[in-house]
Write an enzyme that holds these catalytic residues in place. Structure first.
Site, PDB file in Angstrom:
ATOM      1  N   SER A 144      -5.095  -4.930   7.774  1.00  0.00           N
ATOM      2  CA  SER A 144      -5.353  -3.503   7.527  1.00  0.00           C
ATOM      3  C   SER A 144      -6.795  -3.327   7.077  1.00  0.00           C
ATOM      4  O   SER A 144      -7.390  -4.249   6.491  1.00  0.00           O
ATOM      5  CB  SER A 144      -4.418  -2.988   6.422  1.00  0.00           C
ATOM      6  OG  SER A 144      -4.784  -1.678   6.015  1.00  0.00           O
ATOM      7  N   TYR A 157      -0.421  -4.058  -1.641  1.00  0.00           N
ATOM      8  CA  TYR A 157      -0.552  -3.944  -0.174  1.00  0.00           C
ATOM      9  C   TYR A 157      -1.926  -4.460   0.255  1.00  0.00           C
ATOM     10  O   TYR A 157      -2.047  -5.270   1.182  1.00  0.00           O
ATOM     11  CB  TYR A 157      -0.373  -2.485   0.235  1.00  0.00           C
ATOM     12  CG  TYR A 157      -0.491  -2.211   1.719  1.00  0.00           C
ATOM     13  CD1 TYR A 157       0.595  -2.366   2.567  1.00  0.00           C
ATOM     14  CD2 TYR A 157      -1.703  -1.794   2.276  1.00  0.00           C
ATOM     15  CE1 TYR A 157       0.487  -2.108   3.927  1.00  0.00           C
ATOM     16  CE2 TYR A 157      -1.819  -1.533   3.632  1.00  0.00           C
ATOM     17  CZ  TYR A 157      -0.721  -1.692   4.452  1.00  0.00           C
ATOM     18  OH  TYR A 157      -0.845  -1.443   5.803  1.00  0.00           O
TER      19      TYR A 157
HETATM   20  P1  NAP Z   1       6.444   1.541  10.637  1.00  0.00           P
HETATM   21  O1  NAP Z   1       6.381   2.678  11.573  1.00  0.00           O
HETATM   22  O2  NAP Z   1       7.138   1.710   9.327  1.00  0.00           O
HETATM   23  O3  NAP Z   1       7.047   0.283  11.426  1.00  0.00           O
HETATM   24  C1  NAP Z   1       7.288  -0.929  10.784  1.00  0.00           C
HETATM   25  C2  NAP Z   1       8.608  -1.482  11.261  1.00  0.00           C
HETATM   26  O4  NAP Z   1       8.815  -2.750  10.597  1.00  0.00           O
HETATM   27  C3  NAP Z   1       9.787  -0.587  10.853  1.00  0.00           C
HETATM   28  O5  NAP Z   1      10.750  -0.513  11.878  1.00  0.00           O
HETATM   29  C4  NAP Z   1      10.323  -1.310   9.644  1.00  0.00           C
HETATM   30  O6  NAP Z   1      11.677  -1.028   9.375  1.00  0.00           O
HETATM   31  C5  NAP Z   1      10.117  -2.752  10.059  1.00  0.00           C
HETATM   32  N1  NAP Z   1      10.257  -3.672   8.933  1.00  0.00           N
HETATM   33  C6  NAP Z   1      10.060  -3.434   7.614  1.00  0.00           C
HETATM   34  N2  NAP Z   1      10.350  -4.510   6.887  1.00  0.00           N
HETATM   35  C7  NAP Z   1      10.742  -5.463   7.765  1.00  0.00           C
HETATM   36  C8  NAP Z   1      11.198  -6.788   7.622  1.00  0.00           C
HETATM   37  N3  NAP Z   1      11.326  -7.362   6.404  1.00  0.00           N
HETATM   38  N4  NAP Z   1      11.505  -7.497   8.724  1.00  0.00           N
HETATM   39  C9  NAP Z   1      11.410  -6.928   9.946  1.00  0.00           C
HETATM   40  N5  NAP Z   1      11.009  -5.677  10.146  1.00  0.00           N
HETATM   41  C10 NAP Z   1      10.674  -4.943   9.065  1.00  0.00           C
HETATM   42  O7  NAP Z   1       4.958   1.052  10.258  1.00  0.00           O
HETATM   43  P2  NAP Z   1       3.591   1.016  11.107  1.00  0.00           P
HETATM   44  O8  NAP Z   1       2.703   2.070  10.542  1.00  0.00           O
HETATM   45  O9  NAP Z   1       3.853   0.922  12.538  1.00  0.00           O
HETATM   46  O10 NAP Z   1       3.009  -0.367  10.562  1.00  0.00           O
HETATM   47  C11 NAP Z   1       3.091  -1.573  11.296  1.00  0.00           C
HETATM   48  C12 NAP Z   1       2.144  -2.571  10.648  1.00  0.00           C
HETATM   49  O11 NAP Z   1       0.816  -2.033  10.669  1.00  0.00           O
HETATM   50  C13 NAP Z   1       2.457  -2.853   9.172  1.00  0.00           C
HETATM   51  O12 NAP Z   1       2.246  -4.209   8.888  1.00  0.00           O
HETATM   52  C14 NAP Z   1       1.451  -1.992   8.435  1.00  0.00           C
HETATM   53  O13 NAP Z   1       1.154  -2.499   7.149  1.00  0.00           O
HETATM   54  C15 NAP Z   1       0.266  -2.106   9.374  1.00  0.00           C
HETATM   55  N6  NAP Z   1      -0.713  -1.047   9.208  1.00  0.00           N
HETATM   56  C16 NAP Z   1      -0.381   0.245   9.447  1.00  0.00           C
HETATM   57  C17 NAP Z   1      -1.329   1.241   9.273  1.00  0.00           C
HETATM   58  C18 NAP Z   1      -1.031   2.689   9.514  1.00  0.00           C
HETATM   59  O14 NAP Z   1      -1.890   3.532   9.211  1.00  0.00           O
HETATM   60  N7  NAP Z   1       0.123   3.036  10.052  1.00  0.00           N
HETATM   61  C19 NAP Z   1      -2.631   0.901   8.860  1.00  0.00           C
HETATM   62  C20 NAP Z   1      -2.933  -0.429   8.629  1.00  0.00           C
HETATM   63  C21 NAP Z   1      -1.971  -1.398   8.821  1.00  0.00           C
HETATM   64  P3  NAP Z   1      12.009   0.045   8.203  1.00  0.00           P
HETATM   65  O15 NAP Z   1      11.434   1.353   8.642  1.00  0.00           O
HETATM   66  O16 NAP Z   1      13.501   0.030   8.115  1.00  0.00           O
HETATM   67  O17 NAP Z   1      11.324  -0.456   6.949  1.00  0.00           O
END
Ligand code: NAP
Length: 261
Positions: A144, A157
């Site tokens: 991130s 985080y």
């Molecule tokens: P998201 O829409 O919440 O998708 C994440 C998915 O991972 C969800 O389906 C979640 O399920 C699942 N998950 C959570 N805990 C898990 C576990 N222990 N084992 C397997 N799956 C699990 O999030 P996103 O925004 O796409 O983020 C994806 C990645 O990008 C993350 O690592 C996040 O930190 C990173 N990121 C995102 C952003 C942003 O702005 N969106 C920025 C920087 C980095 P639940 O919903 O049931 O928890």
């Protein structure tokens, strides 16, 4: 559209939502067989259904990436189903509660580290064994921008994501000679279900030009495109890098000066 991943197998954690969902679809559209791993059965299966609806190949496996036995099963299932793992996208993650450090509970600290950092370790640990036998592979970790620039109120985080960046470099060095490339992506602010809970719903109507040079938040597809680049042969000499995809956020904000005449 070019199909860069015919006969390739992509394993995507957190593939049921947001960035993982978009990346699973993008790999499938370019010919990859996709293993979708998630804790959310409904959303994981929905990703698989959407891939099958476009005549792609995909399977879902429920996986909590913080649990070693789940991750071992995930890797075993991927190999039993498709015979190999060419690409591992260590994407699953959680934001944690937005609080100052002293208010952060030990349980929340452990949970964020277990999923966001240990999850990357576990996914890599068991998949690398398969990639070593194959003689090649690509790992892409999601870190991130918060792992690079200080981000208050999400200290654990930010610490976990900084850890992912260093883990990425160490893995790249350790396995480069065995034809395994390891890179990470540092997204800035991307509109996903994760961020929808922390950002006001009137985001669209607000002027964010002072935050991002490109003046708008990113989409999950923006990150998917970066992941496909890093997984592709176009990135065959790229390893150990952190690819920032943030609309210019980390480049810095500008003073509110006029553009001149
Ligand atoms: P998201 O829409 O919440 O998708 C994440 C998915 O991972 C969800 O389906 C979640 O399920 C699942 N998950 C959570 N805990 C898990 C576990 N222990 N084992 C397997 N799956 C699990 O999030 P996103 O925004 O796409 O983020 C994806 C990645 O990008 C993350 O690592 C996040 O930190 C990173 N990121 C995102 C952003 C942003 O702005 N969106 C920025 C920087 C980095 P639940 O919903 O049931 O928890």
């Amino acid at each position: 559209m070019p199909k860069r991943f015919i006969n390739k197998v992509a394993l995507i954690t957190g593939g049921g939502s947001g960035i993982g969902h978009a990346t699973a679809l993008a790999f499938a559209k370019e010919g990859a067989k996709v293993v979708v791993a998630d804790v959310d059965d409904n959303r994981g299966k929905e990703t698989v259904k959407m891939i099958k609806d476009i005549n792609g190949q995909a399977v879902y496996i429920k996986t909590d990436i913080s649990k070693p036995t789940d991750v071992q099963n995930m890797v075993k299932m991927a190999v039993e189903t498709y015979g190999r793992i060419d690409i591992l996208f260590n994407n699953a993650g959680i934001p944690g509660l937005p609080v100052r450090l002293a208010e952060l509970s030990v349980e929340d600290w452990d949970r964020v580290i277990d999923i966001n950092l240990k999850g990357v370790f576990l996914g890599s640990k068991y998949t690398i064994q398969v990639m070593l036998e194959q003689g090649k592979g690509v790992i892409i970790n999601i870190a991130s921008a918060s792992g690079i620039t200080p981000t208050p109120f999400v200290s654990v985080y930010a610490a976990a994501k900084a850890g992912v960046i260093q883990l990425t470099k160490a893995m790249a060095i350790e396995y480069g000679s065995e034809n395994i490339r390891v890179n990470c992506i540092c997204p800035g602010f991307i509109e996903t279900p994760m961020t929808s809970v922390i950002i006001p719903p009137d985001l669209e109507s607000r002027d964010y030009s002072h935050l991002w040079p490109l003046t708008k938040p990113g989409s999950p597809e923006d990150i998917a495109k970066a992941a496909l680049y890093l997984a592709s042969d176009d990135a065959s000499f790229v390893t150990g890098t952190s690819l920032v995809v943030d609309g210019g956020w980390l480049a810095g904000t500008s003073l509110p000066l006029s553009k001149g005449s």
